[in-house]
Design a protein around this motif. Structure first.
Motif, PDB file in Angstrom:
ATOM      1  N   VAL A 196      10.831   4.803  14.253  1.00 29.56           N
ATOM      2  CA  VAL A 196      10.158   4.028  13.212  1.00 29.56           C
ATOM      3  C   VAL A 196      10.804   4.344  11.870  1.00 29.56           C
ATOM      4  N   HIS A 197      11.156   3.297  11.141  1.00 29.97           N
ATOM      5  CA  HIS A 197      11.658   3.470   9.768  1.00 29.97           C
ATOM      6  C   HIS A 197      10.559   3.005   8.829  1.00 29.97           C
ATOM      7  N   VAL A 198      10.143   3.858   7.921  1.00 26.07           N
ATOM      8  CA  VAL A 198       9.110   3.514   6.949  1.00 26.07           C
ATOM      9  C   VAL A 198       9.719   3.608   5.560  1.00 26.07           C
ATOM     10  N   MET A 199       9.726   2.473   4.841  1.00 24.45           N
ATOM     11  CA  MET A 199      10.282   2.468   3.484  1.00 24.45           C
ATOM     12  C   MET A 199       9.256   1.888   2.514  1.00 24.45           C
ATOM     13  N   LEU A 200       9.357   2.281   1.265  1.00 25.26           N
ATOM     14  CA  LEU A 200       8.515   1.663   0.246  1.00 25.26           C
ATOM     15  C   LEU A 200       8.905   0.187   0.115  1.00 25.26           C
TER      16      LEU A 200
ATOM     17  N   CYS B  46       1.703   2.641  13.587  1.00 23.60           N
ATOM     18  CA  CYS B  46       2.150   2.420  12.208  1.00 23.60           C
ATOM     19  C   CYS B  46       1.005   1.892  11.351  1.00 23.60           C
ATOM     20  N   GLU B  47       0.289   0.929  11.910  1.00 23.67           N
ATOM     21  CA  GLU B  47      -0.807   0.313  11.158  1.00 23.67           C
ATOM     22  C   GLU B  47      -1.918   1.330  10.857  1.00 23.67           C
ATOM     23  N   LYS B  48      -2.141   2.244  11.819  1.00 26.31           N
ATOM     24  CA  LYS B  48      -3.263   3.177  11.652  1.00 26.31           C
ATOM     25  C   LYS B  48      -2.900   4.477  10.940  1.00 26.31           C
ATOM     26  N   LEU B  49      -1.616   4.906  11.086  1.00 25.14           N
ATOM     27  CA  LEU B  49      -1.305   6.254  10.573  1.00 25.14           C
ATOM     28  C   LEU B  49       0.066   6.400   9.910  1.00 25.14           C
TER      29      LEU B  49
ATOM     30  N   THR C 118       0.445   0.649   4.743  1.00 26.14           N
ATOM     31  CA  THR C 118       0.934  -0.742   4.707  1.00 26.14           C
ATOM     32  C   THR C 118       0.667  -1.449   3.378  1.00 26.14           C
ATOM     33  N   VAL C 119      -0.097  -0.805   2.479  1.00 26.48           N
ATOM     34  CA  VAL C 119      -0.282  -1.410   1.148  1.00 26.48           C
ATOM     35  C   VAL C 119       1.034  -1.328   0.367  1.00 26.48           C
ATOM     36  N   ILE C 120       1.728  -0.188   0.466  1.00 26.59           N
ATOM     37  CA  ILE C 120       2.943  -0.001  -0.335  1.00 26.59           C
ATOM     38  C   ILE C 120       4.192   0.205   0.512  1.00 26.59           C
ATOM     39  N   GLU C 121       3.998   0.343   1.834  1.00 30.33           N
ATOM     40  CA  GLU C 121       5.165   0.611   2.683  1.00 30.33           C
ATOM     41  C   GLU C 121       5.347  -0.476   3.736  1.00 30.33           C
TER      42      GLU C 121
END
Lengths: 79, 79
Positions: B5-9, B62-65, B69-72
């Motif tokens: 999983v890639h999580v970016m702002l 991803c959605e839960k933890l 998802t507001v900023i990322e």
């Protein structure tokens, strides 16, 4: 030119953050999560437009700042 | 099965960590660094061996933890 760096803990190095995420996922009811490793991804916008020079520059950035090469390994992608 | 999983702002969201890295690179003498964005990469070992189910499960994680998802924004790869 854009470059992307992936920095992960080396195999065998304990990942407390990954463990915390694994436990949190378990408590949220996600089963079958056997392991979690968490690292950094860094995206760089560079003025350099030669791919070879850009990659060499980013590798040097990794060695000096972006990665703790004692416990972390890094991978550079020039995009 | 492994997933990454890639999580970016999200674009437009200020990245203080990225800015700090950019300034640090500048003070180390690296020129031409126009922008730095830093995010997370999370590698998961899953018992699930169906790729479709694994991806759906990771999206739910991803959605839960794993992502705010507001900023990322996040991207899931099943490997």
């Amino acid at each position: 030119m854009k470059a992307r760096v992936h920095v992960m803990l080396k195999d065998g190095v304990l990942d407390p953050q990954g463990e915390a995420v694994r436990h949190a996922l378990g408590s949220l009811g996600f089963e079958g999560v056997e392991g979690v490793r968490q690292g950094k991804v860094i995206e760089l916008d560079l003025a350099e437009d030669d791919a070879g020079k850009a990659e060499a520059q980013v590798r040097e950035m990794c060695e000096k700042l972006l990665a703790n090469t004692v416990i972390e390994s890094y991978r550079v992608e020039v995009l």
